[in-house]
Scaffold this motif. Structure first.
Motif, PDB file in Angstrom:
ATOM      1  N   LEU A 130       9.311  -6.355  -3.816  1.00  0.00           N
ATOM      2  CA  LEU A 130      10.006  -7.404  -4.554  1.00  0.00           C
ATOM      3  C   LEU A 130      10.744  -8.342  -3.602  1.00  0.00           C
ATOM      4  CD1 LEU A 130      11.361  -5.198  -7.480  1.00  0.00           C
ATOM      5  CD2 LEU A 130       9.611  -6.987  -7.659  1.00  0.00           C
ATOM      6  N   LYS A 131      11.319  -7.800  -2.544  1.00  0.00           N
ATOM      7  CA  LYS A 131      11.984  -8.623  -1.529  1.00  0.00           C
ATOM      8  C   LYS A 131      10.976  -9.546  -0.846  1.00  0.00           C
ATOM      9  CE  LYS A 131      15.001  -8.092   2.546  1.00  0.00           C
ATOM     10  NZ  LYS A 131      14.171  -8.719   3.589  1.00  0.00           N
ATOM     11  N   THR A 132       9.824  -8.996  -0.493  1.00  0.00           N
ATOM     12  CA  THR A 132       8.767  -9.803   0.125  1.00  0.00           C
ATOM     13  C   THR A 132       8.293 -10.886  -0.827  1.00  0.00           C
ATOM     14  OG1 THR A 132       8.009  -7.920   1.448  1.00  0.00           O
ATOM     15  CG2 THR A 132       6.437  -9.707   1.118  1.00  0.00           C
ATOM     16  N   LYS A 171       4.592  -5.980   5.096  1.00  0.00           N
ATOM     17  CA  LYS A 171       4.242  -5.521   6.444  1.00  0.00           C
ATOM     18  C   LYS A 171       4.778  -4.134   6.752  1.00  0.00           C
ATOM     19  CE  LYS A 171       3.972 -10.228   8.296  1.00  0.00           C
ATOM     20  NZ  LYS A 171       4.542 -11.199   9.271  1.00  0.00           N
ATOM     21  N   GLN A 172       5.997  -3.849   6.286  1.00  0.00           N
ATOM     22  CA  GLN A 172       6.618  -2.549   6.609  1.00  0.00           C
ATOM     23  C   GLN A 172       5.882  -1.372   5.979  1.00  0.00           C
ATOM     24  OE1 GLN A 172       8.021  -5.265   5.206  1.00  0.00           O
ATOM     25  NE2 GLN A 172      10.225  -5.379   5.617  1.00  0.00           N
ATOM     26  N   GLN A 173       5.042  -1.647   4.960  1.00  0.00           N
ATOM     27  CA  GLN A 173       4.378  -0.563   4.230  1.00  0.00           C
ATOM     28  C   GLN A 173       2.860  -0.678   4.256  1.00  0.00           C
ATOM     29  OE1 GLN A 173       6.232  -1.128   0.363  1.00  0.00           O
ATOM     30  NE2 GLN A 173       7.866   0.338   0.827  1.00  0.00           N
ATOM     31  N   GLY A 174       2.321  -1.565   5.106  1.00  0.00           N
ATOM     32  CA  GLY A 174       0.892  -1.838   5.073  1.00  0.00           C
ATOM     33  C   GLY A 174       0.028  -0.828   5.797  1.00  0.00           C
ATOM     34  N   ALA A 201       0.830  -1.212   0.000  1.00  0.00           N
ATOM     35  CA  ALA A 201       0.000   0.000   0.000  1.00  0.00           C
ATOM     36  C   ALA A 201       0.859   1.255   0.000  1.00  0.00           C
ATOM     37  CB  ALA A 201      -0.920   0.004   1.214  1.00  0.00           C
ATOM     38  N   MET A 202       2.175   1.093   0.017  1.00  0.00           N
ATOM     39  CA  MET A 202       3.094   2.232  -0.028  1.00  0.00           C
ATOM     40  C   MET A 202       2.817   3.211   1.131  1.00  0.00           C
ATOM     41  SD  MET A 202       5.686   2.753  -2.096  1.00  0.00           S
ATOM     42  CE  MET A 202       5.194   1.765  -3.502  1.00  0.00           C
TER      43      MET A 202
END
Length: 633
Positions: free
Chosen positions: A336-338, A309-312, A284-285
């Motif tokens: 991309l890492k996720t 998760k870090q950007q949710g 979700a940026m």
């Protein structure tokens, strides 16, 4: 003097019941930003007089040191007003007439409400006015400013003016407002958002009763109405507005109706979707999109995606990205890492207000990643829509009333695809407001618009929403990818290659040059226009046709008159099929160019595109002579 200033100001405040100080001769500055925001909310005459004195001295000091960057910033805040245009308002949050704050939002809303009342009066309509209002998560804690507060203030203005304010509760994705305006016959809509702008920015986006963003003459008329209604009409209390009977809560009803509508209109394989083994990662940026796209996946019966998760969660500081735009280099790195860590082959991303969609595909077999351009996603969704329209209408042979649209700077592959399939194609000026309003007019004429897109990753799939919608587009793209994998054993990229083979390889080089000197920008366009004696060649490349929307000239038409509205846009089409469009940015000191070339062989087409791009950039823009940083392919 201080005493006379405070006395007269106090009398005016008491006489008119104003809770906000507002006067064009007042001065707000960088170092007084926080104090300025407080002054807007609580009028304190003695304190304000002291501030006037201090700021007057500071302004005098700033004027005598024009080389200071802070002086320039102060002057911008003090001497210019945040301009209302076809995108409404957008700018940094903070104190000043040229910033997004309580006062500028109040003024914009008052102008909009006053104009709506004038329109109703002139049309002799007695129906009460209603406005849909929503907001995202943007905030500036330093100044106690936020999208929520701005939306509440807009609702306050509506309620005071006896206009129904349908205020969404909680952070809301932008597409819900144009959806509500269209399906509930609202008079207007407001979304407080700055979309994918930097974190310090906010915006005030306005929709007309068409369900599309405003276009002329409404933008100019609203601007004039704002200028005529600068003084706050009342002391507004945003914290208590939700209890006001004029402030309705549409959240649950409209959210449910939106998902029912997109599912009914756009979901093609609900039972098969549930069996999909395609794994998708989504970000979700740091915006509001995750819960909306999750609901769309559920209603399409798609398997749940793997969230970044870090950007949710909505976070107005956007801590993991330098710029919250999925198109920016590095913005999709975490996604991309996720995806790699969870075995996902597809990545989807919304911008912070979820009206745009980006996509990338991972190929585990050869460890490659393809990030789809906006043009590529556009033609993929166009093909998906067309194939399913034909499947739903097998006996139809006359497609003269079936349309797809894109902006004039977007890929002409859609035009070629339409010509090959027999349906109608139209291009519009840059910006979804033009496509949305064109689609509205076409619908009034009994025509159907299946799809619209712009190269800046904006798409409207179907006609549920007459504006870009990253939520419905995300669900449709996921269903398309699952179907290609299930039925054709293809990746999305492989299907794109098959479309290129059928229609031609449409490859592009889009970029910009930046200059803060408007004279240089103007000189470039003046040289290209050459007093109406347009170029017939650029280097060794022969120009087939020229369209200059600033002058209304189009050499490709018999009457040589352009169809699209007036705008500073130049388009050249060459005899070899290459097209270049040049236009100034509406929000930044940039000259943007869009170069596209088509051919049957991808290698040869790309080589010729790069060769032409180098010539066109150097000849048309003269970057060395004009002192411009430039990018050659």
């Amino acid at each position: 003097s201080s005493s006379s200033s405070s006395s007269s100001s106090s009398e005016e405040s008491e006489a008119e019941g104003m809770g906000y100080w507002m006067d064009d001769v007042g001065y707000w500055t960088d170092i007084m930003m926080r104090r300025a925001v407080e002054i807007q909310r609580t009028f304190k005459p003695n304190e304000l007089a002291a501030v006037f004195w201090s700021l007057g001295a500071l302004q005098a000091s700033s004027s005598s040191s024009s080389s200071s960057s802070s002086s320039s910033s102060n002057s911008c805040r003090l001497l210019t007003r945040l301009e209302f245009g076809t995108a409404g308002l957008r700018g940094p949050m903070g104190g000043g007439f040229n910033r997004m704050n309580d006062l500028t939002v109040i003024q914009a809303t008052q102008g909009l409400v006053a104009y709506l009342k004038e329109v109703k009066k002139n049309c002799h309509e007695s129906k009460s006015i209603s406005i849909a209002i929503a907001y995202d998560h943007r905030a500036s804690p330093q100044h106690d400013l936020s999208s929520k507060r701005f939306a509440q203030l807009a609702a306050c203005v509506c309620a005071f003016a006896e206009v129904e304010a349908h205020l969404f509760r909680g952070f809301t994705c932008t597409p819900l407002v144009p959806f509500m305006v269209k399906h509930k016959a609202m008079d207007a809509g407001i979304v407080v958002t700055a979309s994918h702008n930097p974190k310090q920015d906010n915006g005030f986006k306005v929709y007309w009763s068409t369900g599309s963003q405003i276009v002329p003459p409404h933008d100019v008329n609203i601007k004039n109405s704002i200028d005529a209604n600068l003084k706050p009409w009342a002391k507004y209390e945003p914290d208590s507005i939700e209890a006001n009977p004029m402030c309705k809560d549409p959240t649950q009803q409209i959210t449910s109706l939106y998902f029912e509508s997109i599912t009914k209109a756009l979901c093609r394989y609900p039972s098969l979707n549930g069996k999909s083994d395609l794994k998708i990662a989504y970000t979700a940026m740091h915006g509001v999109g995750e819960r909306f796209i999750r609901r769309a996946f559920k209603d399409f019966n798609l398997p749940p995606f793997v969230a970044v998760k870090q950007q949710g969660s909505p976070d107005p500081t956007f801590p993991t990205v330098a710029f919250p735009n999925p198109e920016e280099k590095g913005a999709l790195d975490l996604a991309l890492k996720t995806a790699k860590e969870n075995g996902c082959s597809l990545v989807l991303a919304n911008d912070p207000d979820a009206d745009r969609l980006a996509a990338a595909e991972l190929d585990a077999n050869n460890d490659t990643i393809h990030s789809f351009t906006g043009n590529e996603i556009g033609i993929l969704l166009a093909d998906w829509q067309w194939r399913h329209f034909k499947r739903a209408n097998p006996s139809m042979t006359d497609y003269s009333n079936i349309y797809m649209l894109n902006s004039t700077v977007s890929s002409k592959m859609l035009r070629a695809y339409a010509q090959a399939e027999g349906f109608q194609y139209m291009d519009t000026l840059t910006g979804f407001k033009w496509m949305g309003n064109t689609a509205y007019q076409l619908a009034k004429e009994g025509k159907s618009v299946l799809f619209m897109f712009e190269e800046a990753i904006g798409y409207a799939v179907g006609d549920v929403v007459l504006d870009k919608d990253g939520v419905s587009a995300g669900a449709v793209f996921a269903e398309m990818a699952a179907s290609l994998r299930r039925e054709h054993k293809k990746t999305v990229h492989q299907h794109l290659d098959s479309l290129y083979t059928r229609v031609g390889y449409f490859l592009s080089h889009n970029h910009y040059v930046r200059s803060n000197d408007q004279k240089i920008m103007g000189a470039i366009f003046d040289r290209l226009r050459n007093g109406g004696k347009y170029w017939f060649k650029c280097g060794d490349y022969v120009i087939k046709s020229i369209r200059d929307l600033a002058t209304g000239f189009d050499s490709s038409r018999k009457d040589q008159k352009a169809i699209l509205p007036k705008s500073n846009v130049l388009t050249y089409e060459f005899t070899n099929g290459c097209v270049i469009t040049l236009r100034p940015s509406g929000t930044e000191p940039k000259l943007k160019y869009y170069i596209e070339h088509a051919g049957k062989d991808p290698g040869c087409t790309l080589k010729e595109l790069h060769s032409m791009a180098r010539v066109l950039i150097m000849e048309m823009l003269q970057p060395i002579k004009n002192g411009l940083k430039y990018h050659l392919p």
